[in-house]
Write a protein that holds these residues in place. Structure first.
Motif: not given
Length: 68
Positions: A14, A18, A21, A37, A40-41, A45, A54
């Protein structure tokens, strides 16, 4: 492989996702942006385990400690 190793690998993945990205978007890579990030993930999810991973990854980046 025990559950702790699996969870550690998922958290590592994870964080890696991040970071990648952020790099692909040419954004600054800092503890703050990585944890944002990851949050946000987490919101995107749909899997409960993924959300927890996360969340734990974001906590690890922010504090250096994980609740897992």
């Amino acid at each position: 492989m025990d559950i702790d190793e699996e969870r550690a690998m998922m958290i590592t993945n994870a964080v890696g996702i991040a970071v990648l990205e952020l790099r692909f978007r040419d954004e600054l890579v800092t503890e703050y942006t990585i944890s944002e990030k990851l949050e946000e993930m987490r919101q995107l999810e749909t899997n409960v385990i993924g959300k927890g991973v996360c969340r734990d990854a974001a906590e690890l980046v922010r504090s250096g400690r994980s609740k897992a």
